[in-house]
Design a protein around this motif. Structure first.
Motif, PDB file in Angstrom:
ATOM      1  N   GLY A   8      85.495  40.079  25.604  1.00  0.00           N
ATOM      2  CA  GLY A   8      85.004  38.564  25.956  1.00  0.00           C
ATOM      3  C   GLY A   8      83.716  38.139  25.711  1.00  0.00           C
ATOM      4  O   GLY A   8      83.225  37.255  26.021  1.00  0.00           O
ATOM      5  N   PRO A  21      81.438  39.006  31.029  1.00  0.00           N
ATOM      6  CA  PRO A  21      81.974  40.255  30.345  1.00  0.00           C
ATOM      7  C   PRO A  21      81.196  41.547  30.521  1.00  0.00           C
ATOM      8  O   PRO A  21      79.806  41.559  30.537  1.00  0.00           O
ATOM      9  N   SER A  27      85.498  44.925  31.038  1.00  0.00           N
ATOM     10  CA  SER A  27      86.261  44.115  29.851  1.00  0.00           C
ATOM     11  C   SER A  27      86.211  44.940  28.616  1.00  0.00           C
ATOM     12  O   SER A  27      87.025  44.779  27.684  1.00  0.00           O
TER      13      SER A  27
END
Length: 295
Positions: free
Chosen positions: A13, A157, A182
């Motif tokens: 991310g 993230p 993530s």
């Protein structure tokens, strides 16, 4: 040696300008030092770990240079919430805030300070020499899942840095994944110590510390390899990386990006040095080599 094509990459991310990140704990204590690493070729940077309250850290000696690495027991010194202002000028840069706490509630509190001000979080669930924090939390899959959930709920993230000081690192990786991580960062330092035969006492003020540097690299490769098979989220390799060939090897084990720490001490321009060998316009696609050693 294998070369890969240059270009930005999105990992867990977070958009990075390349596959090389500054690891937590090295030149990550000020906004200016983080900026310097970005200007020196790092694709992203991870801050020094920030906790719920200011800490002075352990009594010295805190760092010892060994023949094959570094041994440190800093004790997570940090200014706590004041660090938010320190990195404010880097708000639009790929800065990952390393955070630690002793409970899901503390992780959530600290994440709230930085939410919207950093590109992502890296949960320090792996420091081997901070009582009540780090590996004291990160060896319990249930706590890892709960702490990860507490931060991932922010929508920022969330990377989780794992300790190698466990029987089965994949169980911890799966717990982080279940908590909404993530990406996984593998690994933090290995718990270790040295004794001064002349002084007849441990060389570190805290007695035990964390071993980093080249001696750690084979352990990190093994952990990344195991995690790549165990989880579906990206794995970021960390531990003893000092050359472009190390980066390629880590990627072949399953890492989609790497973090570099101790090598900065020998060469402050290590990101530029590695990138000059790692990238070539006619290189292979990075996706082609990530995990290729798994057959």
């Amino acid at each position: 040696m294998v070369s890969i094509r240059p270009g930005p990459v999105t990992v867990g991310g977070v958009e990075l300008s390349n596959h090389l990140l500054l690891a937590a704990g090295v030149l990550g204590t000020t906004g200016s030092s983080l900026s310097r690493m970005l200007l020196s070729g790092a694709g992203g940077v991870v801050t020094k770990s920030i906790g719920p309250r200011p800490k002075d850290g352990h009594a010295g000696p805190c760092l010892v240079v060994l023949e094959d690495g570094l041994l440190n027991a800093m004790g997570l010194p940090n200014p706590s919430k004041e660090f938010v202002d320190e990195i404010a000028p880097l708000a639009r840069k790929p800065v990952i805030a390393s955070i630690f706490g002793g409970s899901p509630e503390e992780f959530a509190e600290i994440a709230g300070w930085f939410s919207g001000k950093v590109a992502g979080f890296e949960l320090n669930l792996s420091c081997p020499h901070a009582e009540g924090y780090g590996a004291a939390v990160g060896t319990d899959p249930g706590l890892v899942k709960a702490c990860t959930q507490a931060v991932s709920r922010t929508g920022v993230p969330t990377w989780v840095k794992l300790t190698p000081n466990v029987t089965d690192i994949t169980a911890i990786g799966k717990a982080a994944e279940a908590g909404g991580a993530s990406a996984i960062v593998a690994i933090n330092t290995v718990k270790a110590m040295r004794i001064s035969t002349g002084m007849r006492r441990p060389v570190l003020g805290n007695r035990f510390g964390g071993l980093s540097g080249r001696a750690l690299f084979p352990i990190a490769v093994r952990c990344v390899y195991e995690l790549y098979d165990a989880v579906k989220i990206p794995v970021i390799g960390c531990g003893g990386i000092s050359t472009s060939d190390n980066v390629i090897e880590m990627m072949m084990a399953g890492a989609c990006a790497v973090e570099i720490g101790s090598a900065v001490i020998d060469d402050v321009k290590v990101f530029e040095t590695i990138a000059s060998d790692l990238y070539a316009k006619n290189g292979v696609s990075p996706e082609e080599i990530v995990g290729c050693a798994h057959g």
